[in-house]
Scaffold this active site. Sequence first.
Site, PDB file in Angstrom:
ATOM      1  N   ASP A  10     -30.256  -8.977 -31.669  1.00 49.51           N
ATOM      2  CA  ASP A  10     -30.434  -8.667 -31.969  1.00 49.51           C
ATOM      3  C   ASP A  10     -30.221  -7.055 -32.188  1.00 49.51           C
ATOM      4  O   ASP A  10     -31.668  -6.755 -31.752  1.00 49.51           O
ATOM      5  CB  ASP A  10     -31.228  -9.323 -33.615  1.00 49.51           C
ATOM      6  N   ASP A 116     -23.843  -5.889 -33.941  1.00 46.21           N
ATOM      7  CA  ASP A 116     -24.898  -5.623 -33.211  1.00 46.21           C
ATOM      8  C   ASP A 116     -25.446  -7.341 -33.573  1.00 46.21           C
ATOM      9  O   ASP A 116     -26.832  -6.766 -33.280  1.00 46.21           O
ATOM     10  CB  ASP A 116     -25.388  -4.443 -34.402  1.00 46.21           C
ATOM     11  N   GLU A 117     -25.248  -8.716 -33.714  1.00 45.27           N
ATOM     12  CA  GLU A 117     -25.734  -9.671 -33.403  1.00 45.27           C
ATOM     13  C   GLU A 117     -24.841 -10.232 -31.941  1.00 45.27           C
ATOM     14  O   GLU A 117     -23.773 -10.275 -32.326  1.00 45.27           O
ATOM     15  CB  GLU A 117     -26.019 -10.013 -34.339  1.00 45.27           C
TER      16      GLU A 117
END
Length: 148
Positions: A10, A116-117
């Site tokens: 993350d 973003d993960e």
Amino acid sequence: MTQLIYGLVDMQSFYASCEVASREEYAARRKEFDDSTDPPLVVSGDPARRSGIILAATPTAKRYGVENTLRLGEALRLYPRLIVVRPHMAFYLHVSIRIQMLMQQCFPFQEQFSVDEGFIAFPSPSNLFPDPIAAARNLQAGQVRDCV
């Protein structure tokens, strides 16, 4: 018996982190793994009109109560000296792809979940990953050759 170890990558405050890292005036002062050296920066709509919502805020901005999805005008009332940057989505996608490529080099099972993960999985025990924690830390530090 071999089992899979799963992890979630993350990228904290991703859009704001991209902006800080790409701007020399901020990146030069930033210390790795020390969020307190980030400026109070947010990625949001139009600073001149004080409109839009906060898409991302650095941890420094969050210390003043500025959170994602807060209206820009409200955020500026909380902390008038916020640095407001308009979003650069193509840039964030480019950075995300590069990070996902690093993850693919390090881990045999990798799945992007969002910009973003991403999820990683790897067999343990294995000759490739004798120390899974060290492999994850090396990925975080950008030391791809040291992941395996």
